[in-house]
Design an enzyme around this catalytic site. Structure first.
Site, mmCIF file in Angstrom:
data_model
loop_
_atom_site.group_PDB
_atom_site.id
_atom_site.type_symbol
_atom_site.label_atom_id
_atom_site.label_comp_id
_atom_site.label_asym_id
_atom_site.label_seq_id
_atom_site.Cartn_x
_atom_site.Cartn_y
_atom_site.Cartn_z
ATOM 1 N N SER A 159 13.416 -26.971 5.563
ATOM 2 C CA SER A 159 12.783 -26.150 4.532
ATOM 3 C C SER A 159 12.550 -26.977 3.266
ATOM 4 O O SER A 159 11.814 -27.955 3.308
ATOM 5 C CB SER A 159 13.637 -24.904 4.277
ATOM 6 O OG SER A 159 12.933 -23.946 3.537
ATOM 7 N N ASP A 255 7.559 -17.688 10.884
ATOM 8 C CA ASP A 255 7.954 -18.318 9.624
ATOM 9 C C ASP A 255 6.733 -18.433 8.721
ATOM 10 O O ASP A 255 5.701 -18.965 9.153
ATOM 11 C CB ASP A 255 8.529 -19.710 9.918
ATOM 12 C CG ASP A 255 9.013 -20.445 8.684
ATOM 13 O OD1 ASP A 255 8.848 -19.944 7.556
ATOM 14 O OD2 ASP A 255 9.559 -21.560 8.863
ATOM 15 N N HIS A 285 12.370 -18.283 10.107
ATOM 16 C CA HIS A 285 12.752 -19.365 9.201
ATOM 17 C C HIS A 285 14.273 -19.391 9.023
ATOM 18 O O HIS A 285 14.927 -18.355 8.957
ATOM 19 C CB HIS A 285 12.081 -19.156 7.840
ATOM 20 C CG HIS A 285 12.301 -20.295 6.898
ATOM 21 N ND1 HIS A 285 11.528 -21.431 6.912
ATOM 22 C CD2 HIS A 285 13.204 -20.472 5.899
ATOM 23 C CE1 HIS A 285 11.937 -22.252 5.973
ATOM 24 N NE2 HIS A 285 12.965 -21.704 5.340
#
Length: 313
Positions: A159, A255, A285
């Protein structure tokens, strides 16, 4: 594919718990909540040969807390992965990603150096970038004294950490080093403009929501209108991706970041960079830290380890 039933169960558990959205909290409250969630969702930490907390000197600020994981004692110098945790540049720390780093070290047979970079809003952009690059330079310099091979140095993260790994790779190219052999980008944020279709497709209901992303962005950036275009914020907007290290880009189907991560992989490939991609079907995610509840996390860690072993052999 349909939403993975284990991911769906996690989402339902969060809904039933009444957990407030991050954007309704202070950063300090959000950090505590994120740590609590990891304690519930992460498996027990597997043993490794060595775990050592270090403090890295930093020319632009205080020393950086880091944690070194070694999967085995003795033998030839191992490759080393410098790892940047996720959390929107606002939350996350060495503890929230401890299990992931241990798993990568054990499964790939490499050292992992986890970096506790400075967080926003106390330290806005470019503080996290400066810390990530300084840590990578330090790792390249000190690798031999730590028993690792500087010629097999990789960067990676999930991320926001994937964003930092991509940016560090660009900075290393621009500044003539350090030499990076591989970049591991796990559902990376590559364009903070948030204009890709998946930002609308999965804007609500799949853990990472658009309001939460806007909250992260507002804390990270001082002047979003200007800074979003900076490739140190949005590496997808770098004008030239030639000459970057080979990459593995892992994305998740449900996501908001899936499209920008895959766009970045496509641009790397178009620039002649060796790149492999894998989209985890039915997945949300942040799932990699949820191995206690989501079996796909363990499968993904196996694939990540396989790519690292091949790239750093």
């Amino acid at each position: 594919m349909p939403l993975d039933r284990h991911a769906e169960a996690v989402l339902e558990m969060i809904r039933q718990s009444g957990r407030p959205p991050y954007e309704t909290l202070t950063p300090a409250e959000a950090r505590g909540l994120y740590r609590q969630a990891r304690e519930v969702l992460a498996p027990e930490p597997p043993p490794v040969a060595e775990v050592r907390d270090l403090s890295l000197p930093h020319p632009a600020g205080p020393a950086l807390p880091t944690r070194l994981y070694r999967p085995q004692q003795g033998g030839a110098p191992l490759p080393l992965l410098v790892y940047f945790h996720g959390g929107g540049w606002v939350i996350g720390d060495l503890e929230t990603h401890d299990v992931v780093c241990r798993e990568i070290a054990n499964r790939a047979g490499i050292g992992v150096l986890s970096i506790d970079y400075r967080l926003a809003p106390e330290h806005k952009f470019p503080a996290a970038v400066e810390d990530a690059f300084a840590a990578t330079r330090w790792a390249a310099k000190e690798a031999p004294s730590l028993g690792f091979d500087p010629a097999r140095l990789a960067v990676g993260g999930d991320s926001a950490g994937g964003n930092l790994a991509a940016v560090v790779s660009l900075l290393a190219r621009e500044q003539g080093g350090p030499s990076i052999a591989f970049q591991l980008l796990i559902y990376p944020a590559t364009d903070l403009g948030m204009t890709h279709p998946s930002h609308q497709r999965w804007a609500e209901g799949y853990l990472l929501t658009r309001p939460t992303m806007e909250w992260f962005r507002a804390h990270y950036l001082t002047d979003p209108t200007r800074e979003i275009a900076d490739w140190r914020v949005s590496p997808l907007r770098a004008p030239d991706l030639r000459g970057l290290p080979p990459a593995f880009v892992l994305t998740a189907e449900y996501d908001p970041l899936v499209d920008e991560g895959e766009d970045y992989a496509a641009r790397l490939a178009a620039a002649g960079v060796p790149v492999a991609t894998h989209r985890v079907p039915g997945m949300i995610h942040g799932f990699l830290t949820m191995g206690k509840a989501i079996p796909a996390a363990n499968e993904a860690l196996g694939l990540i380890a396989e790519r690292l072993r091949a790239a750093l052999a």
